[in-house]
Design a protein around this motif. Structure first.
Motif, PDB file in Angstrom:
ATOM      1  N   ASP A 227       0.827  -1.196   0.000  1.00 50.81           N
ATOM      2  CA  ASP A 227       0.000   0.000   0.000  1.00 50.81           C
ATOM      3  C   ASP A 227       0.871   1.259   0.000  1.00 50.81           C
ATOM      4  OD1 ASP A 227      -2.847   0.531   0.036  1.00 50.81           O
ATOM      5  OD2 ASP A 227      -2.341   1.797   1.780  1.00 50.81           O
ATOM      6  N   ARG A 228       1.921   1.219   0.777  1.00 53.24           N
ATOM      7  CA  ARG A 228       2.829   2.364   0.832  1.00 53.24           C
ATOM      8  C   ARG A 228       3.443   2.596  -0.554  1.00 53.24           C
ATOM      9  NH1 ARG A 228       5.444   0.493   5.060  1.00 53.24           N
ATOM     10  NH2 ARG A 228       7.316  -0.009   3.872  1.00 53.24           N
ATOM     11  N   THR A 229       3.823   1.517  -1.195  1.00 50.07           N
ATOM     12  CA  THR A 229       4.413   1.613  -2.522  1.00 50.07           C
ATOM     13  C   THR A 229       3.423   2.221  -3.507  1.00 50.07           C
ATOM     14  OG1 THR A 229       5.722  -0.348  -2.070  1.00 50.07           O
ATOM     15  CG2 THR A 229       5.498   0.303  -4.360  1.00 50.07           C
ATOM     16  N   ARG A 230       2.201   1.748  -3.449  1.00 52.78           N
ATOM     17  CA  ARG A 230       1.176   2.264  -4.353  1.00 52.78           C
ATOM     18  C   ARG A 230       1.000   3.763  -4.173  1.00 52.78           C
ATOM     19  NH1 ARG A 230      -3.593   0.435  -7.127  1.00 52.78           N
ATOM     20  NH2 ARG A 230      -5.107   2.132  -7.088  1.00 52.78           N
ATOM     21  N   ARG A 231       0.982   4.180  -2.934  1.00 52.99           N
ATOM     22  CA  ARG A 231       0.811   5.609  -2.670  1.00 52.99           C
ATOM     23  C   ARG A 231       2.013   6.403  -3.175  1.00 52.99           C
ATOM     24  NH1 ARG A 231      -2.140   4.492   1.942  1.00 52.99           N
ATOM     25  NH2 ARG A 231      -0.281   4.355   3.233  1.00 52.99           N
ATOM     26  N   LYS A 232       3.196   5.829  -2.987  1.00 55.13           N
ATOM     27  CA  LYS A 232       4.399   6.502  -3.488  1.00 55.13           C
ATOM     28  C   LYS A 232       4.310   6.701  -5.000  1.00 55.13           C
ATOM     29  CE  LYS A 232       8.105   4.375  -1.307  1.00 55.13           C
ATOM     30  NZ  LYS A 232       9.541   4.031  -1.289  1.00 55.13           N
ATOM     31  N   LEU A 233       3.816   5.665  -5.675  1.00 59.18           N
ATOM     32  CA  LEU A 233       3.705   5.741  -7.136  1.00 59.18           C
ATOM     33  C   LEU A 233       2.710   6.823  -7.548  1.00 59.18           C
ATOM     34  CD1 LEU A 233       3.782   1.955  -8.080  1.00 59.18           C
ATOM     35  CD2 LEU A 233       5.419   3.702  -8.820  1.00 59.18           C
TER      36      LEU A 233
ATOM     37  N   GLU B 278       3.178  14.317  -9.572  1.00 60.30           N
ATOM     38  CA  GLU B 278       4.249  15.286  -9.750  1.00 60.30           C
ATOM     39  C   GLU B 278       4.735  15.363 -11.193  1.00 60.30           C
ATOM     40  OE1 GLU B 278       6.430  14.625  -5.527  1.00 60.30           O
ATOM     41  OE2 GLU B 278       7.734  15.150  -7.193  1.00 60.30           O
ATOM     42  N   VAL B 279       5.110  14.230 -11.733  1.00 58.51           N
ATOM     43  CA  VAL B 279       5.711  14.256 -13.067  1.00 58.51           C
ATOM     44  C   VAL B 279       4.679  14.547 -14.159  1.00 58.51           C
ATOM     45  CG1 VAL B 279       7.768  12.928 -12.540  1.00 58.51           C
ATOM     46  CG2 VAL B 279       5.664  11.733 -13.130  1.00 58.51           C
ATOM     47  N   PHE B 280       3.448  14.089 -13.956  1.00 57.03           N
ATOM     48  CA  PHE B 280       2.401  14.433 -14.929  1.00 57.03           C
ATOM     49  C   PHE B 280       2.271  15.950 -15.020  1.00 57.03           C
ATOM     50  CE2 PHE B 280      -0.142  10.224 -14.407  1.00 57.03           C
ATOM     51  CZ  PHE B 280       0.650   9.644 -15.375  1.00 57.03           C
ATOM     52  N   THR B 281       2.345  16.596 -13.881  1.00 53.35           N
ATOM     53  CA  THR B 281       2.215  18.046 -13.839  1.00 53.35           C
ATOM     54  C   THR B 281       3.417  18.727 -14.484  1.00 53.35           C
ATOM     55  OG1 THR B 281       1.075  17.768 -11.741  1.00 53.35           O
ATOM     56  CG2 THR B 281       1.789  19.980 -12.308  1.00 53.35           C
ATOM     57  N   GLU B 282       4.577  18.148 -14.238  1.00 58.46           N
ATOM     58  CA  GLU B 282       5.787  18.776 -14.768  1.00 58.46           C
ATOM     59  C   GLU B 282       5.975  18.581 -16.264  1.00 58.46           C
ATOM     60  OE1 GLU B 282       9.482  18.034 -12.620  1.00 58.46           O
ATOM     61  OE2 GLU B 282       8.276  17.992 -10.791  1.00 58.46           O
ATOM     62  N   TYR B 283       5.831  17.315 -16.697  1.00 54.62           N
ATOM     63  CA  TYR B 283       6.146  17.023 -18.105  1.00 54.62           C
ATOM     64  C   TYR B 283       4.910  16.892 -18.983  1.00 54.62           C
ATOM     65  CZ  TYR B 283      10.204  15.268 -15.494  1.00 54.62           C
ATOM     66  OH  TYR B 283      11.246  15.112 -14.632  1.00 54.62           O
TER      67      TYR B 283
ATOM     68  N   ILE C 204       8.109   8.131 -13.670  1.00 53.19           N
ATOM     69  CA  ILE C 204       7.314   7.924 -12.461  1.00 53.19           C
ATOM     70  C   ILE C 204       8.091   7.126 -11.419  1.00 53.19           C
ATOM     71  CG2 ILE C 204       5.198   6.914 -11.527  1.00 53.19           C
ATOM     72  CD1 ILE C 204       3.945   7.297 -14.316  1.00 53.19           C
ATOM     73  N   THR C 205       8.613   5.996 -11.857  1.00 48.47           N
ATOM     74  CA  THR C 205       9.282   5.128 -10.868  1.00 48.47           C
ATOM     75  C   THR C 205      10.559   5.776 -10.347  1.00 48.47           C
ATOM     76  OG1 THR C 205      10.330   3.929 -12.686  1.00 48.47           O
ATOM     77  CG2 THR C 205       8.337   2.987 -11.749  1.00 48.47           C
ATOM     78  N   GLN C 206      11.224   6.519 -11.192  1.00 42.78           N
ATOM     79  CA  GLN C 206      12.432   7.191 -10.718  1.00 42.78           C
ATOM     80  C   GLN C 206      12.073   8.216  -9.648  1.00 42.78           C
ATOM     81  OE1 GLN C 206      15.246   9.009 -13.733  1.00 42.78           O
ATOM     82  NE2 GLN C 206      15.680   6.833 -13.812  1.00 42.78           N
ATOM     83  N   ARG C 207      11.034   8.979  -9.930  1.00 45.63           N
ATOM     84  CA  ARG C 207      10.596   9.975  -8.958  1.00 45.63           C
ATOM     85  C   ARG C 207      10.176   9.298  -7.647  1.00 45.63           C
ATOM     86  NH1 ARG C 207       9.074  15.535  -9.374  1.00 45.63           N
ATOM     87  NH2 ARG C 207      10.297  15.359 -11.292  1.00 45.63           N
ATOM     88  N   ALA C 208       9.593   8.120  -7.791  1.00 40.22           N
ATOM     89  CA  ALA C 208       9.124   7.399  -6.605  1.00 40.22           C
ATOM     90  C   ALA C 208      10.260   6.624  -5.947  1.00 40.22           C
ATOM     91  CB  ALA C 208       8.000   6.450  -6.985  1.00 40.22           C
ATOM     92  N   ASP C 209      11.426   6.660  -6.593  1.00 42.28           N
ATOM     93  CA  ASP C 209      12.584   5.914  -6.091  1.00 42.28           C
ATOM     94  C   ASP C 209      12.267   4.427  -5.980  1.00 42.28           C
ATOM     95  OD1 ASP C 209      15.184   5.777  -5.344  1.00 42.28           O
ATOM     96  OD2 ASP C 209      14.800   6.080  -3.222  1.00 42.28           O
TER      97      ASP C 209
END
Lengths: 220, 220, 220, 220
Positions: free
Chosen positions: D22-28, D34-39, D49-54
DNA sequence: CATGAATGAGATTTCATTCAT
DNA sequence: AATGAATGAAATCTCATTCAT
């Protein structure tokens, strides 16, 4: 990054994935050397490389930015290998003629044994003066190679010698070996090249030594 | 070719159209030499050439089949020019060292004066070993050049000399000049190259002469 | 360039080739507008465009650098067309409510008649805030459009009015039309959209006029 | 899901693995926003996405089928959040103007506070009309949002009112806020946007109320 | 003869998706 | 569950070549 991997990283461990990636990278480099030699740097396509390496096309781009990068990388590696041999002076060398002889020997043995690398280095040499963009990355290695040649020759030359003269000597050594090989490869079979360079080398050593003011009697 | 021109041709007349076509061809050749030197043979596009020549792209195909053809043509012309100079022995030459000296001189003067042509010939040299398709057309000129070198050296060498030795000599001469130039161009400024080759040339002449068994006393 | 063409150029003549190129360019633009509207800016490929235009893939690149460029070009053209209508005030307009009414009218007639262009402009609007690289080229037209809106409204607003207020007004006009359309297109059929905007427009005109301190009695 | 977990699930227990997932899902989700807004939605790659989410790229596919799914999911979450605010009427609302005012307020506060979500919703809106494949999943949430708007407005409008009129009203409210914001973001700084919407809102409320036949005196 | 617009084959490059670890 | 190396389909883009004018 799970804890497990973090520990690995802290230990400086190499994960299995890293090893696999490294193997792939090496496969690409070795395939590229082959096809660059066969088809020429420019005529080679990325697909030629990956097909030879038996890898997917996309895999190339995981490891190298473009053809230029892998070429520069190969030139660098090959020059390092060559330099390693040049540095690796087996028997005791005391005089300038011996030093020059060793350098010529090391070069032509390297070129004969590693024919592909010679062809690559010869091609790379060419790019240095063209396509400005590439030369920036590519010129470095050749500069370094020339410097190292000077560095290896310097101890056997009197300190009073004009550094320009050493540079000329280095260019002459490098130029002669590369140039002779390149023409010998048109005019002769590979075995002939081998037997041809031997006698030439001796007179070349003599003439270059005397060019630097070396007098056989004094050993200087 | 309309009938009108055919009649002209039969008469051996050169029509205005012929002259114009010839001018265009020369413009293309000179433009190609420029851009080949600047961008490299492979990186150059047909459009680079026609743009430099200030001509339409279609015009290129009226005069040359493809890039290969114009490149081979340029190599051929340049080698002819070089050979012309080699043949053109000014002062009387009687001994082998004199002959070698003349050849080296002629080469390096040509390369210094016609830097672009040197770069072209150097590039062309490379293609001979690569890109099988091209080499067929390109190898010829270089072979011819090497033969002519041998031919020019032969009279100064005893007849009993192994022809292989002459070939080696030719390769050494060509290789040395090409190779030295190519490396000198990395490590030095153009003026330095000029002043550098002079002293080296002399010791190189000596070593090659002695390699062929030349004894200064006897003049043979 | 033969003399013939030079004369043409001097005369400012348009050659047949130019005309043909222009026709092709227009075909590309019109095809692009179609497919951008159908598939969306991002989902559209260059090939979608050229196929729709019944042209070769390479032809696209003769006329535009990339998809971005043709999109920006279309946005620019469409905004110009819209602005042309906005400027083109038919009947005499004397009061602010009339001016606002005219602007709203002109917008929604344009969007109803040129539905494709609305969708394009709406999409383009989006890009402005994203992908920094694009926005540089794309932001210009929308800025210009907003400025022109202000410019058209200014004369009907007292000079003492805060310029910021005019900007707000312009944003409100543009925003309302774009926004309403975009939602109406989900919730209604095209005909309903048409009949829906009419009554809304009137109340919108009133509210915006009063926002700017317009008093019906004074006409100011 | 191993048997062990099934038993847990039967028990209604939440295992540690579940919590982690669940934590992972929320991180994603948060990284994607964030990235949708930026790019931009389209320009964003899974790796962005995954990079931003580490997180590793493969992890994405454990939680979402593709980019579409995570985008739709985010749109849905954001619209729910917005709707939650719309429903959450703080003070007592009795009249239509008050209702409209509340809705506008809630919208623009949400957009100012959650700027990223506004940009996402604006982008998503666009896709609805384009890319047929996506719109199927994406259209739903926006429809629902529009319905809910109507639902919230209905009680303050006489029952005899044409339902079409309510739909128009909903479109006008949504359209105005979205549209104004989108243009304000070009022409103003964020702080200006905030202070700009306030006065406009009031006149907009008035005009929309009167559009629905609301008479201030009667309160109906 | 000269032109340059149009073409499409083929190269480069990206990225969603899979899969062994 | 998480990872990221490998993949190849599909996009972008280049350029040699043709051809109508």
């Amino acid at each position: 990054m799970v804890i497990h991997n973090m520990i690995d990283a802290e230990k400086g461990n190499i994960t299995r994935a890293d090893k696999r990636a490294d193997r792939t990278r090496r496969k690409l480099l070795s395939a590229a050397l082959e096809v660059f030699t066969e088809y020429g740097l420019d005529a080679t396509t990325i697909e030629d490389i990956t097909q030879r390496a038996d890898l997917g096309k996309g895999t190339f781009y995981r490891h190298f930015q473009d053809k230029e990068e892998i070429a520069t990388c190969l030139v660098d590696l090959s020059l390092n290998e060559l330099l390693e041999r040049l540095r690796n002076v087996g028997k005791l060398i005391k005089t300038l003629p011996e030093a020059i002889e060793h350098l010529l020997d090391a070069h032509y043995k390297f070129f004969l044994e590693e024919n592909e690398k010679f062809i690559l280095l010869f091609q790379g040499r060419l790019l240095v003066k063209l396509e400005r963009r590439i030369s920036e990355k590519m010129e470095g290695p050749y500069e370094r190679y020339l410097h190292e040649l000077e560095h290896l020759l310097a101890p056997f030359v009197g300190e009073k010698i004009d550094p320009m003269k050493i540079r000329r000597l280095a260019c002459a050594v490098a130029g002669f070996v590369f140039g002779f090989f390149s023409f010998a490869m048109i005019g002769m079979e590979m075995e002939q090249v081998e037997s041809s360079i031997q006698p030439l080398r001796q007179s070349f050593v003599k003439s270059l030594s005397s060019f630097l003011g070396y007098l056989p009697e004094t050993g200087k």
